[in-house]
Design a protein around this motif. Structure first.
Motif, PDB file in Angstrom:
ATOM      1  N   TYR A 242      35.402  37.373  38.487  1.00 32.21           N
ATOM      2  CA  TYR A 242      36.416  37.264  39.545  1.00 32.21           C
ATOM      3  C   TYR A 242      37.678  36.538  39.045  1.00 32.21           C
ATOM      4  O   TYR A 242      38.795  36.970  39.299  1.00 32.21           O
ATOM      5  N   CYS A 249      40.486  33.641  46.796  1.00 31.48           N
ATOM      6  CA  CYS A 249      39.368  34.396  47.364  1.00 31.48           C
ATOM      7  C   CYS A 249      39.502  34.481  48.889  1.00 31.48           C
ATOM      8  O   CYS A 249      39.295  35.543  49.480  1.00 31.48           O
ATOM      9  N   GLY A 296      34.261  37.703  45.084  1.00 32.50           N
ATOM     10  CA  GLY A 296      33.910  36.326  44.762  1.00 32.50           C
ATOM     11  C   GLY A 296      32.432  36.013  44.830  1.00 32.50           C
ATOM     12  O   GLY A 296      32.005  34.927  44.421  1.00 32.50           O
ATOM     13  N   TYR A 299      30.729  34.872  41.872  1.00 36.55           N
ATOM     14  CA  TYR A 299      31.969  34.810  41.097  1.00 36.55           C
ATOM     15  C   TYR A 299      32.255  36.141  40.398  1.00 36.55           C
ATOM     16  O   TYR A 299      32.708  36.201  39.259  1.00 36.55           O
ATOM     17  N   GLN A 301      33.721  40.422  40.822  1.00 37.99           N
ATOM     18  CA  GLN A 301      34.565  41.381  41.512  1.00 37.99           C
ATOM     19  C   GLN A 301      34.091  42.784  41.129  1.00 37.99           C
ATOM     20  O   GLN A 301      33.205  42.956  40.317  1.00 37.99           O
TER      21      GLN A 301
END
Length: 562
Positions: A242, A249, A296, A299, A301
């Protein structure tokens, strides 16, 4: 006779006075409105735990006035493979579309082409695939389509064979042309519309009129906004990291919802048209997403990975003939390969096609059952660090095996660890279950015809920690035993190293979890037993799972029936 003639005359007058469109609709096949959002998450809506300030009354109607499938999943979380699985009803290993950058073969037999050949007026409005050379116009009577790349700004659409620049937000254009399609449907003709949204795919752009609408709202911030620290595959953060702070976030999540409002706005107008035409209740309406997305969580994406945020998607279906209001299906897995079969079912088309799915109607009424499923991912040249991997997910557990040059496995107890934060692969309390799920994965691959040879790359688990607390809801059985003969023909023997002095349960299932035998031992009147003989002569040939348990203690063995 005179009374009969008067009755016939009365009926003729009544039919003459009824609206012609209503008569036609009652005599034709149901319409199909299939809404597919892009990178939409499961947990966004009122019925799936979404934030109280995110109001989507039209989308909510589909769930509230129909069926809410709580466990809907994709078999590969990536745009093109997922969409082609939707079009064909096949796993990617069957239809051959395993990555995002493959050239689409327009000869592929899809549900749209089948419906068109059976009298449906078919349309696609919005995103088709990420990359394609030619649009499959044999599938659709009407289309306003684009490739999935790019932002939400002005975009060139292929409008029924003509490149047309639509100088507006892409989701606005999609909504407008969905209405145009509905007005173009010939009278007395059933339609199929694939309403393929741009929203809410990143990078997020608020739908016009919703800019900053939710930027003061408290967002459902990821409880696991932290990376894995031990026993995790080293490749998951090479492409999906992320790499933003918590404030970013929060902003991403807020803008995500502002983007998704574009779908609600479009559907509100579409519902108004269906109601004005008197065809809302005779239209099968399906709302889902092509895959999930991380914002997020862990952590991470993007998607691809086999964790819940990536593979779990919403599924709401409104069709009063099949689903009474407030129907909830939470004891079955629905998959994106099931839409093909569902649309054949509602259209009354015999299934003579080589698809892999189950009709959603049959899942909801329990005439078919799916208690676990296979998830697959294939190595892509565009993502060279990510290996092939496969996963089996049941109602409680998930096992993932990556094709690395070192053994790379994950096992999650989703009941006790809903966010999949702890890989239990080295926890001895789960060793019997892990053996069972290793077998389930291999068996499922055989069952669904996944014979793809894996491409091994250099990868492994990082920060290995094999020390676990002795406190656990699961413990290893104090009894060890052997089973013989294996393979077995008629009688299977279990020989224990200690005498059994208390009653135990024996359960024999196949790879899919179907129970073939369930007994308690020792039988009444027996006190000391160290050998048990079980009649398995009636079992069909195959591989079976035998579970022996006393209270919370359990042992699992596999055996082959000849």
């Amino acid at each position: 006779m005179k009374k009969l003639m008067l009755l016939i005359l009365f009926i003729c007058i009544l039919v003459f006075l009824l609206p012609k469109k209503l008569i036609a609709q009652n005599n034709q096949l149901p319409n199909i409105l299939f809404i597919v959002v892009d990178d939409g998450r499961y947990q966004d809506y009122a019925s799936t735990g979404g934030p109280s300030w995110f109001h989507t009354p039209t989308i909510n109607r589909i769930a509230d006035e129909g069926a809410d499938f709580k466990k809907d999943y994709v078999v590969l979380s990536l745009c093109e493979p997922s969409r082609v699985s939707i079009f064909t009803g096949q796993y990617p290993h069957h239809n051959g579309f395993t990555s995002n950058l493959q050239v689409y073969d327009t000869s592929t037999l899809t549900i749209a082409r089948i419906l068109r050949n059976h009298g449906y007026y078919t349309g696609l409005v919005g995103k088709f695939l990420n990359e394609y050379i030619a649009f499959p116009d044999a599938d659709y009577n009407y289309y306003c389509a684009y490739n999935g790349q790019g932002n939400y700004g002005p975009k060139v659409f292929d409008l029924n064979g003509t490149d047309t620049l639509l100088d507006e937000n892409v989701q606005v254009a999609i909504n407008d042309y969905a209405l145009h399609f509905l007005q173009s449907v010939p009278d007395s003709t059933p339609f199929f519309l694939l309403y393929s949204c741009k929203a809410p795919h990143p990078a997020y752009v608020a739908y016009p009129g919703y800019e900053n609408a939710f930027h003061s709202a408290p967002v459902p911030f990821p409880e696991n906004f932290h990376g894995y620290t031990k026993n995790y595959p080293n490749y998951i953060y090479l492409e999906n990291n992320y790499a933003n702070d918590s404030a970013t976030c929060v902003s991403d999540i807020q803008t995500y919802y502002e983007t998704l409002m574009g779908v609600e706005a479009g559907l509100d107008s579409v519902f108004s048209v269906l109601e004005s035409k008197g065809i809302l209740d005779s239209t099968l309406i399906v709302y889902t997403s092509d895959n999930g997305v991380f914002i997020g969580d862990h952590y991470l994406q993007r998607k691809r990975l086999a964790y819940e945020e990536s593979i779990h998607v919403p599924l709401f279906v409104r069709y009063p003939k099949w689903f009474p209001a407030h129907t909830v299906v939470d004891d079955q897995f629905a998959l994106n390969i099931d839409f093909f079969k569902t649309f054949l079912d509602v259209a009354g088309i015999a299934d003579t096609f080589d698809d892999d799915g189950i009709s959603l109607r049959e899942l909801a009424n329990n005439t078919q059952h799916r208690g676990l499923f296979l998830y697959e991912y294939f190595h892509e040249t565009s993502q060279p660090e990510i290996p092939d991997f496969r996963s089996v997910r049941s109602m409680r557990y998930k096992y993932i095996r990556s094709s690395c040059d070192q053994l790379t496995e994950e096992f999650y107890d989703l009941q006790n660890d809903t966010h999949e934060d702890t890989n239990q692969i080295f926890n001895p309390a789960y060793s019997s279950l892990i053996s069972e799920y290793q077998f389930k994965l291999d068996s499922l691959r055989i069952e669904v015809g996944d014979t793809t040879e894996a491409i091994n790359i250099s990868c492994s688990l990082l920060n290995i920690d094999t020390i676990f607390s002795t406190a656990s809801s699961l413990t290893e059985s104090k009894f060890s035993f052997q089973i013989f003969p294996d393979p077995v023909t008629d009688f299977l023997s279990l020989q224990f190293d200690l005498y059994l002095t208390e009653q135990a349960d024996i359960l024999i299932t196949d790879a899919a979890g179907k129970t073939y035998l369930k007994k308690k031992f020792p039988q009444a009147g027996l006190s000391l037993v160290n050998t048990i003989s079980i009649d398995v002569s009636n079992l069909p040939p195959g591989i079976y799972v035998l579970k022996f348990s006393q209270g919370k203690e359990m042992q699992v063995k596999l055996f082959v029936k000849k």
